[in-house]
Motif scaffolding. Structure first.
Motif, short mmCIF file in Angstrom:
data_model
loop_
_atom_site.label_atom_id
_atom_site.label_comp_id
_atom_site.label_asym_id
_atom_site.label_seq_id
_atom_site.Cartn_x
_atom_site.Cartn_y
_atom_site.Cartn_z
N GLN A 151 0.81 -1.22 0.00
CA GLN A 151 0.00 0.00 0.00
C GLN A 151 0.84 1.27 0.00
O GLN A 151 0.31 2.37 0.12
N HIS A 152 2.17 1.12 -0.14
CA HIS A 152 3.11 2.25 -0.20
C HIS A 152 3.11 3.07 1.09
O HIS A 152 3.41 4.26 1.08
N GLN A 153 2.78 2.43 2.20
CA GLN A 153 2.88 3.11 3.50
C GLN A 153 4.31 3.11 4.01
O GLN A 153 4.68 3.96 4.84
N ILE A 154 5.13 2.17 3.56
CA ILE A 154 6.55 2.10 3.90
C ILE A 154 7.33 1.88 2.62
O ILE A 154 6.79 1.42 1.61
N SER A 155 8.61 2.21 2.65
CA SER A 155 9.46 2.04 1.47
C SER A 155 10.37 0.83 1.57
O SER A 155 10.89 0.36 0.56
N ASP A 156 10.58 0.33 2.79
CA ASP A 156 11.45 -0.84 2.99
C ASP A 156 10.85 -1.74 4.05
O ASP A 156 10.22 -1.27 5.00
N LEU A 157 11.08 -3.04 3.90
CA LEU A 157 10.64 -4.00 4.91
C LEU A 157 11.58 -3.97 6.10
O LEU A 157 12.80 -3.89 5.94
#
Length: 482
Positions: free
Chosen positions: A242-248
């Motif tokens: 959902q593009h809430q974060i850029s990296d895991l």
């Protein structure tokens, strides 16, 4: 505006149901070898429009916005206020929304002061005092007190902090200007007396998240992955999608709650590597590292090199190793604290998972179970029929325990440090020795964000749970096909 009454009381705290009486600690002077002595002064106050400029933006979550005091009034130094928010595309909460619903009163009937509260704000304060404090321990909780505010104060604050809030938060919500009080509590990112002396204080806010794997028999077969993979890891996949974060993140809550020194260190290192909104660091109350409220563009307030420079005044390490030494200090402190064991016990009040608790929820609200109705197979109906045959009291307990667990899964742990002088024998704070820098630090730890979860969120929790598992299993399937 503060009006002081000439009344002294010996009790540690007092809260008037209306919120108009505030108990504020003050410290008498320390001189000529006199020991520190605390008294409590009853003060009547209201925050008005002219006071708004003294409160600065600190951060926010889904439900509340936090402001820190930057003025000179002794009563507020070392304090923060939490202000309730409302959705921007919806109406402000009027009086009809400020009390608990009929079904929520059923949940919390054993805590009479909660269900008789005149406003939701006071009900939430009493929830912390009456429910969460006995479970987690009074040593680690500061419930705060309600302070009345004017509508003009709230409107001015809304304008003042607008440019400091993350854009997506601004789009989603605004300050609820219909409320008549805010929550005043200690700023756990500083030591109040240290603020007056100009001493350095470095604080870390950690959001541990759920620290166990569910094993409920009510988890559907297609969702069995929940029994082997943490909720945090699965939710990371959905947030990335959902593009809430850029990296895991590599953070594993099971490591933090493990009780193993090595695994706790691994957890803290992972949080520092990808802080997102699960880790924040404050220097003298100002955010210097970590998430500012979520989103792909707010995973780090400053980069690692800048953070290294920020903490040079605090950690006496060799060049380039200040951050590493601080991470070690945090990990050792977390390992030695016993607070996570208590937190885990409260989280485990959710013993049948949301896939079981949702059925008890429909029992309590006396409505046909939407979840059962969505199942087409008879065996699925049989799986949950036992839950729909239990008594109302049993259903109430399941839902109540689940919501208390939800509070524990979503709260934060704030740990603050300041260098301790060898000759300082009067401090009431615990201390820890950092061998790599030959420094001793005082520290204090408190749980924050112990919010009362609305009962109506049960449906949201269930839908989100299903969405998280579906996204994660689809990701696994795609990776396998590759």
């Amino acid at each position: 505006m503060i009006k002081e009454k000439s009344v002294l009381i010996e009790m540690r705290s007092y809260t008037c149901p209306t919120g108009f009486i505030l108990v504020i600690p003050f410290v008498e002077g320390k001189s000529q070898g006199l020991k520190l002595r605390q008294c409590w002064s009853v003060m009547e106050l209201i925050l008005e429009e002219r006071d708004a400029s003294d409160w600065t933006y600190r951060g926010e979550g889904a439900a509340n916005l936090v402001l820190a005091y930057a003025g000179s009034a002794p009563a507020f130094i070392g304090k923060v206020i939490r202000i309730q928010k409302v959705p921007r595309n919806g109406a402000n909460y009027e009086n009809r929304d400020t009390v608990l619903s009929e079904h929520e009163c059923l949940l919390w009937k054993d805590y009479g002061t909660i269900i008789t509260s005149p406003t939701k704000e006071i009900a939430e304060l009493l929830y912390v005092q009456c429910v969460m404090t006995p479970l987690l321990g009074s040593d680690y909780i500061d419930a705060g007190v309600q302070v009345p505010v004017s509508k003009e104060f709230l409107e001015t604050v809304e304008r003042n902090v607008l440019c400091q809030r993350p854009g997506w938060r601004v789009n989603d919500s605004k300050i609820n200007t219909c409320i008549n009080s805010v929550l005043l509590m200690s700023d756990h990112s500083v030591f109040p007396d240290g603020t007056l002396k100009g001493e350095a204080c470095l604080s870390i806010e950690i959001k541990p998240k759920c620290g166990f794997l569910p094993s409920s028999r009510f988890i559907a077969e297609e969702n069995a992955v929940k029994k082997n993979v943490t909720r945090f890891k699965m939710h990371q996949a959905l947030k990335l999608h959902q593009h809430q974060i850029s990296d895991l993140s590599d953070y594993d809550p099971l490591d933090l709650f493990s009780g193993s020194r090595d695994r706790v260190h691994t957890a803290i290192k992972a949080l520092f590597a990808t802080p997102q909104n699960n880790l924040r660091v404050f220097l003298n109350g100002s955010l210097v590292y970590g998430g500012v409220g979520g989103g792909t563009n707010s995973s780090s307030f400053v980069n690692g090199e800048a953070f290294e420079d920020f903490i040079k005044c605090f950690i006496g390490a060799d060049g380039g190793s200040h951050t590493r030494s601080f991470v070690h200090l945090v990990a050792e402190t977390v390992f030695r604290l016993d607070v996570l064991n208590k937190l885990l016990e409260v989280q485990k009040l959710d013993h049948i998972d949301i896939e079981g608790a949702i059925h008890a929820y429909y029992n309590v609200i006396s409505q046909p179970c939407v979840v059962c109705r969505s199942f087409g197979e008879e065996k699925q109906l049989c799986r949950y029929s036992s839950l729909h045959s239990i008594s109302l009291n049993e259903s109430v307990k399941i839902v109540k325990d689940y919501l208390i667990s939800a509070t524990a899964k979503d709260c934060s742990l704030m740990i603050s440090f300041r260098p301790r002088e060898d000759g300082d024998l009067e401090s009431s704070c615990r201390s820890i020795y950092l061998e790599s820098t030959n420094q001793r630090f005082e520290f204090k730890a408190f749980f924050i964000d112990l919010d009362l979860k609305p009962m109506k969120k049960m449906e949201y929790y269930y839908e989100l749970d299903q969405q998280i598992v579906k996204c994660y299993t689809e990701m696994l399937k795609q990776n396998t096909e590759l």
